[in-house]
Design a protein around this motif. Structure first.
Motif, mmCIF file in Angstrom:
data_model
loop_
_atom_site.group_PDB
_atom_site.id
_atom_site.type_symbol
_atom_site.label_atom_id
_atom_site.label_comp_id
_atom_site.label_asym_id
_atom_site.label_seq_id
_atom_site.Cartn_x
_atom_site.Cartn_y
_atom_site.Cartn_z
ATOM 1 N N THR A 56 0.829 -1.195 0.000
ATOM 2 C CA THR A 56 0.000 0.000 0.000
ATOM 3 C C THR A 56 0.869 1.254 0.000
ATOM 4 O OG1 THR A 56 -1.572 -1.245 1.315
ATOM 5 C CG2 THR A 56 -1.920 1.118 1.148
ATOM 6 N N ARG A 57 1.884 1.192 0.859
ATOM 7 C CA ARG A 57 2.756 2.355 0.953
ATOM 8 C C ARG A 57 3.493 2.612 -0.365
ATOM 9 N NH1 ARG A 57 7.531 3.619 3.378
ATOM 10 N NH2 ARG A 57 8.050 1.447 3.744
ATOM 11 N N LEU A 58 3.947 1.537 -0.980
ATOM 12 C CA LEU A 58 4.650 1.680 -2.256
ATOM 13 C C LEU A 58 3.732 2.199 -3.337
ATOM 14 C CD1 LEU A 58 7.017 -1.396 -2.438
ATOM 15 C CD2 LEU A 58 7.607 1.011 -2.302
ATOM 16 N N SER A 59 2.472 1.742 -3.301
ATOM 17 C CA SER A 59 1.522 2.224 -4.298
ATOM 18 C C SER A 59 1.325 3.726 -4.156
ATOM 19 C CB SER A 59 0.189 1.498 -4.126
ATOM 20 O OG SER A 59 0.361 0.122 -4.360
ATOM 21 N N ALA A 60 1.189 4.166 -2.890
ATOM 22 C CA ALA A 60 1.021 5.592 -2.652
ATOM 23 C C ALA A 60 2.244 6.358 -3.139
ATOM 24 C CB ALA A 60 0.787 5.841 -1.172
ATOM 25 N N GLU A 61 3.398 5.780 -2.880
ATOM 26 C CA GLU A 61 4.630 6.433 -3.285
ATOM 27 C C GLU A 61 4.751 6.488 -4.804
ATOM 28 O OE1 GLU A 61 7.688 5.950 -0.269
ATOM 29 O OE2 GLU A 61 8.864 5.177 -1.907
#
Length: 305
Positions: A56-61
């Motif tokens: 999720t964090r990578l997607s946001a990034e």
DNA sequence: CGTTTTTGACCGGCGC
DNA sequence: GCGCCGGTCAAAAACG
């Protein structure tokens, strides 16, 4: 001018996986013998939830990066247009002085360039009446390589060579040999400033398709040159000296035919790499971002032209 | 032997 | 009109 610059200081977590996974992963088989099934399940579950969180964090990034790339491209285009405007004025002056053309429309005035440029187009070549499109390509080569060869996917027949006054290196003249009726001509000469740079000037448009490149010579070959319409050129200071080819307003439509998405022009790559290197000092990020910009930039160019 | 490259001659535009 | 210069032609040479 300053308003066009982008704040390039990024605060991005580039390799979250490396840090976090390394911190949680070291325990393996050595402990495996002592944990029962329940603990194993728990651990797998924790790991899974952690991975989901990480994803999720990578997607946001990733989304953030995409947005920044969009802004970057917009700012770059704006800057490019500004530079083209400035240099188109300069090039008119240059043309008037170097070629010493007739100053019939007060070209040095500098305040009437929009109207005078129209007059040039309509009166410059009365007998030809066909306005040939001119584009220029800069290609970095080995200075010791004396052959004035620019690989651009087309087949050329050399019909002349001249030593010009302003440049010690000879200028080669080529005609397109793929189609007898093809009016395209090409001039290739080394840059007077930097002998390692080949300057290829294209005149006219091909009236036939570009031939298929032989298998094995990848379209992504960096030595493949792509003509870009230009009013002038600029030298960019940076880690590696690069030559840029900026677009002159009014000649943009020429690029539709000459720029292919599958080709990766060295100029663009250098430019993109420099843009990316200004974003962060992290080498990993630089590589990843430059690759991303390359794809994005090409796409933007195709969409625009 | 056909194609491509080389290279000196030639041509036209431009300034003086 | 003359000379300079960039661009083109075309015969000879080179190449595959």
């Amino acid at each position: 001018m300053d308003s066009t610059w982008v704040n390039t200081s990024l605060d991005l977590n580039i390799s979250p996986f490396c840090k976090n996974i390394d911190a949680t992963a070291p325990k393996k088989e050595s402990e495996g013998d002592f944990v029962d099934g329940f603990e194993q399940k728990l651990r797998v579950k924790e790991e899974a939830s952690f991975l989901v969180e990480e994803l999720t964090r990578l997607s946001a990034e990733n989304k953030k990066l995409t947005e920044m790339l969009t802004v970057l491209c917009e700012n770059y285009n704006a800057l490019q247009n500004q530079f083209a405007d400035l240099m188109s004025k300069n090039s008119e002056k240059e043309l008037a002085t170097s070629r010493k053309r007739k100053a019939e429309m007060g070209i040095n005035n500098g305040t009437t360039e929009s109207s005078s440029s129209d007059e040039i187009d309509s009166t410059e070549k009365p007998k030809g009446s066909i306005k040939t499109k001119i584009s220029r390509v800069f290609l970095r080569t080995n200075p010791s390589d004396t052959s004035l060869v620019v690989k651009d996917g087309y087949q050329w027949r050399k019909y002349g060579q001249k030593v010009t006054r302003d440049n010690p290196s000879p200028r080669a003249y080529f005609k397109c040999s793929l189609a007898p009726s093809c009016p395209v001509k090409k001039k290739v000469q080394r840059s007077a400033d930097d002998p390692s740079i080949l300057v290829a000037t294209y005149e006219g448009e091909h009236n036939h398709m570009q031939p298929e490149l032989p298998l094995g010579s990848s379209h992504h070959c960096s030595s493949l040159a792509v003509p870009i319409p230009t009013a002038t050129s600029m030298r960019v200071s940076g880690p590696a000296t690069a030559t840029l080819d900026l677009i002159q307003a009014g000649l943009l439509d020429n690029a539709k035919e000459t720029v292919k998405e599958t080709e990766a022009p060295a100029i663009q790559e250098i430019l993109v790499q420099q843009m990316a290197s200004s974003l962060t000092k992290d080498p990993n990020f630089t590589a990843a971002l430059s690759a991303a910009i390359s794809g994005r930039f090409n796409q933007t160019r195709i969409e625009k032209w």
